[in-house]
Design a protein around this motif. Structure first.
Motif, short mmCIF file in Angstrom:
data_model
loop_
_atom_site.label_atom_id
_atom_site.label_comp_id
_atom_site.label_asym_id
_atom_site.label_seq_id
_atom_site.Cartn_x
_atom_site.Cartn_y
_atom_site.Cartn_z
N THR A 289 0.66 -1.17 0.00
CA THR A 289 0.18 -0.08 0.08
C THR A 289 0.71 1.30 -0.04
O THR A 289 0.44 2.15 -0.28
N LEU A 290 2.03 1.40 0.72
CA LEU A 290 2.93 2.46 0.77
C LEU A 290 3.50 3.02 -0.59
O LEU A 290 3.64 2.10 -1.56
N HIS A 291 3.57 4.24 -0.81
CA HIS A 291 4.05 4.79 -1.79
C HIS A 291 5.65 4.49 -2.13
O HIS A 291 6.29 4.24 -1.08
N TYR A 292 6.09 4.26 -3.46
CA TYR A 292 7.53 3.95 -3.65
C TYR A 292 8.52 4.88 -2.85
O TYR A 292 9.48 4.39 -2.25
N ASN A 293 8.12 6.17 -2.45
CA ASN A 293 9.04 7.05 -1.70
C ASN A 293 8.89 7.12 -0.20
O ASN A 293 9.74 7.95 0.53
N GLN A 294 7.98 6.28 0.27
CA GLN A 294 7.80 6.35 1.86
C GLN A 294 8.69 5.38 2.53
O GLN A 294 8.30 4.42 3.31
N LYS A 295 9.71 5.49 2.37
CA LYS A 295 11.03 4.57 2.78
C LYS A 295 11.22 4.82 4.05
O LYS A 295 11.44 6.08 4.90
N PHE A 296 11.72 3.78 4.85
CA PHE A 296 11.93 3.98 6.19
C PHE A 296 12.75 2.49 6.70
O PHE A 296 12.65 1.46 6.44
N GLY A 297 13.81 2.90 7.59
CA GLY A 297 14.68 1.59 8.02
C GLY A 297 14.98 0.75 6.78
O GLY A 297 15.65 1.23 5.76
N SER A 298 14.87 -0.48 6.85
CA SER A 298 15.17 -1.43 5.76
C SER A 298 14.18 -1.40 4.76
O SER A 298 14.50 -2.15 3.90
N PHE A 299 13.14 -0.89 4.91
CA PHE A 299 12.00 -0.79 3.85
C PHE A 299 12.29 0.15 2.57
O PHE A 299 12.02 1.38 2.75
N THR A 300 12.78 -0.29 1.70
CA THR A 300 13.19 0.56 0.59
C THR A 300 12.78 0.19 -0.92
O THR A 300 12.77 0.74 -1.94
N SER A 301 11.87 -1.26 -0.71
CA SER A 301 11.18 -1.45 -1.89
C SER A 301 9.84 -1.49 -1.65
O SER A 301 9.13 -2.42 -0.79
N THR A 353 6.19 12.82 -5.24
CA THR A 353 5.93 11.74 -6.16
C THR A 353 7.11 11.32 -6.88
O THR A 353 8.16 12.24 -7.10
N ARG A 354 7.22 10.43 -8.00
CA ARG A 354 8.37 10.18 -8.79
C ARG A 354 8.38 11.22 -9.98
O ARG A 354 9.60 11.37 -10.47
N THR A 355 7.14 11.98 -10.20
CA THR A 355 7.22 12.95 -11.05
C THR A 355 7.54 14.45 -10.43
O THR A 355 7.46 15.36 -11.01
N GLY A 356 7.80 14.19 -9.10
CA GLY A 356 8.10 15.74 -8.38
C GLY A 356 6.85 16.48 -7.94
O GLY A 356 7.11 17.64 -7.16
N ALA A 357 5.68 16.15 -8.06
CA ALA A 357 4.68 16.75 -7.54
C ALA A 357 4.43 16.33 -5.72
O ALA A 357 5.28 15.15 -5.54
N PRO A 358 3.69 17.23 -5.12
CA PRO A 358 3.62 16.76 -3.77
C PRO A 358 2.87 15.29 -3.40
O PRO A 358 1.75 15.00 -4.00
N LEU A 359 3.28 14.33 -2.88
CA LEU A 359 2.87 13.35 -2.49
C LEU A 359 1.59 13.31 -1.46
O LEU A 359 1.75 13.32 -0.17
N VAL A 360 0.34 13.61 -2.01
CA VAL A 360 -0.68 13.70 -1.21
C VAL A 360 -1.76 12.71 -1.76
O VAL A 360 -2.40 12.82 -2.70
N PHE A 361 -2.06 11.72 -0.51
CA PHE A 361 -2.89 11.07 -0.92
C PHE A 361 -4.40 11.58 -0.85
O PHE A 361 -4.51 12.20 0.12
N GLU A 373 -0.45 8.99 -6.64
CA GLU A 373 -0.62 9.56 -5.36
C GLU A 373 -2.27 9.31 -4.93
O GLU A 373 -2.55 9.79 -3.68
N GLU A 374 -3.04 8.65 -6.03
CA GLU A 374 -4.55 8.58 -5.64
C GLU A 374 -4.71 7.61 -4.75
O GLU A 374 -4.25 6.45 -4.93
N GLY A 375 -5.60 7.66 -3.81
CA GLY A 375 -6.29 6.55 -2.97
C GLY A 375 -5.94 6.81 -1.67
O GLY A 375 -4.51 6.89 -1.28
N VAL A 376 -6.46 6.65 -0.48
CA VAL A 376 -6.43 6.66 0.73
C VAL A 376 -5.76 5.41 0.97
O VAL A 376 -6.07 4.21 0.78
#
Length: 508
Positions: A289-301, A353-361, A373-376
């Motif tokens: 469910t998480l966006h590609y760029n919501q990386k934390f700790g060892s979660f990078t994929s 986002t990957r295109t540089g827009a704000p990541l706003v769900f 970025e669409e979808g809660v």
């Protein structure tokens, strides 16, 4: 302990999982010694218990049954997640060739098969309280699969474990036949099963079988046309009045990455055990469910996949503590619960986002062509921020918990005319335990919403929507009323091809 039982699976049946424990190859002689020795009873029942983990499979049971409701959608996002069979679940365009429907059917049938194999060997052991107890536990697992097949597909082939002449076709159980069998068998095993304190956490208890029986009675009118509200209340009474379980005061404590002890000490009537330290990991709750760029700790994929819907989000009062929890936000960058609006990194940087827009769900999405970025998003089960495991999670999954017992009893009381008792049960969860304003009056819509608030993403939604006559309702991306015949899922084409006595559900 049950965790030790799970570890034995790889040594006994190599195909069950890809655990990292050392593989043991058994020759025919030694294998025969294993399955014929009563001292190995735990090893015999392990595959049936291990099957329960398949109920949280994103490409099978959980991912399919949730996806046909307003709780879960898998939008196509550009060239990502373009999976017509997944999108068809959400729009109710599923067909007998749908691969996810097939996976779900196969899963339930696998659970019955594993249970029957265990029952065959257990029945050959000398009778003892221990063997009889395990037989009762495995029969519960088999009945659980029968319930799910009855609920979702309406009929299924069934062969008793004593029927070993496979040249004879299995019996096709329709809903009435399956319901009668489940009620009879559950009533037989309940006196044999042990109470919570007499068995390890994670084992099937007397209350678990009572909970399944209560579910059979709760949905009896859907299955057979005959209501069984009094019987539902009786089974829920037995669980609640046992005094062995308590409703959790900390709602989110039940969904932390180390939730086993808290569940065990509060609500867990039956939990499916996971433990990432020994390779027993669960569904991919976080990456899906998480966006590609919501990386934390060892979660990078991360995969930027599923979301929930405006229909479901709009039922909520966002002040409800069950809507979100921020205890891990400094480590994760996001809250548990519903993720809406601008998203941030663990250090507080606004993500893009990957295109540089704000990541706003956003609430809105398109099932066939969403922006990334669409979808809660929903994070019900918290990840371990310090884990080195980057995919599956180690949270135990509460298959049955006490809050549901109160909600089931409240619904059954309401439907049978006991409005005062219904209000007490629903408000006990809503007000006393979750801190929301108490209802002064009650209707079915409020009860359904309360079940959604308490139990979302735990796998109950399709069954609930059908029982409340809401499954067919139009909603976003499905702007039509679903035809009545589609309340039952189609029997997979592969199952019909394998069994000429099995006919397709009408309409497909």
């Amino acid at each position: 302990m049950m965790k030790k039982i799970y570890i034995m699976i790889s040594a006994a049946i190599l195909s069950l999982s890809a655990c990292t424990v050392e593989e043991e190859i058994l020759d025919e002689v030694n294998g025969g010694k294993v399955i014929n020795n009563p001292e190995n009873v735990e090893m015999i029942v392990a595959p049936a218990y291990a099957y329960l983990r398949d109920l949280q499979n994103r490409s099978g049971v959980w991912g399919t049954i949730q996806s046909v409701t307003d709780e879960l959608a898998w939008p196509a996002r550009g060239s990502d997640w373009v999976t017509p069979d997944l999108q068809a679940l959400f729009t109710h365009d599923y067909a007998p060739t749908n691969s996810y429907v097939r996976n779900t059917w196969n899963s339930f049938m696998l659970g019955i098969t594993r249970s029957n194999v265990a029952l065959k060997y257990l029945s050959e052991f000398p009778k003892s309280p221990k063997v009889d107890g395990y037989i009762a536990e495995v029969k519960f697992i088999r009945a659980l699969c029968m319930f799910r097949l009855t609920d979702n597909f309406g009929k299924f082939p069934f062969r008793e474990f004593t029927e070993t002449d496979y040249s004879k076709a299995p019996t096709i159980l329709d809903r009435q036949m399956a319901v009668d069998r489940m009620i009879k068998e559950l009533n037989e095993v309940i006196p044999v099963l042990k109470n919570k304190l007499e068995i390890p956490y994670g084992r099937v208890s007397k209350a678990a079988a009572q909970m399944l029986l209560a579910n059979v009675y709760l949905n009896h009118e859907v299955f057979t046309g005959e209501a069984k509200w009094t019987e539902t209340v009786q089974q829920c009474d037995a669980i609640i009045n046992s005094g062995q379980y308590s409703v959790a005061d900390d709602y989110w404590g039940m969904f932390q990455y180390d939730n086993a002890k808290y569940l065990q000490n509060t609500e867990s009537i039956l939990s499916v055990i996971y433990d990432e330290t020994i390779g027993l990991t669960g569904s991919v709750w976080i990456p899906i469910t998480l966006h590609y760029n919501q990386k934390f700790g060892s979660f990078t994929s991360l995969w930027n996949g599923c979301c929930t819907t405006p229909t479901f989000v709009n039922t909520w009062d966002t002040s409800d503590k069950r809507f979100s929890d921020k205890r891990l936000i400094s480590q994760l960058g996001f809250n548990q619960g519903f993720l809406i609006g601008q998203q941030y990194s663990p250090t507080g940087v606004a993500l893009k986002t990957r295109t540089g827009a704000p990541l706003v769900f956003t609430k809105e999405f398109s099932i066939k062509n969403s922006k990334e970025e669409e979808g809660v998003r929903v994070v019900k089960f918290a990840p371990n921020p310090s884990t080195t495991n980057t995919s599956n999670a180690g949270n135990d999954f509460p298959l049955y918990r006490l809050s549901d017992t109160y909600l089931m009893r409240g619904e059954a009381k309401f439907r049978s005319g006991n409005l005062t008792g219904a209000l007490e049960d629903i408000n006990y969860i809503r007000n006393t335990k979750r801190g929301m304003p108490a209802y002064t009056s009650l209707d079915l819509d409020k009860i359904l919403k309360e079940r959604g608030f308490e139990l979302y993403w735990e796998g109950n939604r399709r069954t609930d929507l059908v029982r409340f006559n809401k499954y067919r309702d139009a909603r976003e991306e499905k702007n039509y009323v679903t035809p009545a015949y589609k309340v039952l899922l189609p029997i997979p084409l592969s199952a019909i091809e394998a069994n000429p006595n099995l006919s397709q559900n009408p309409g497909y």
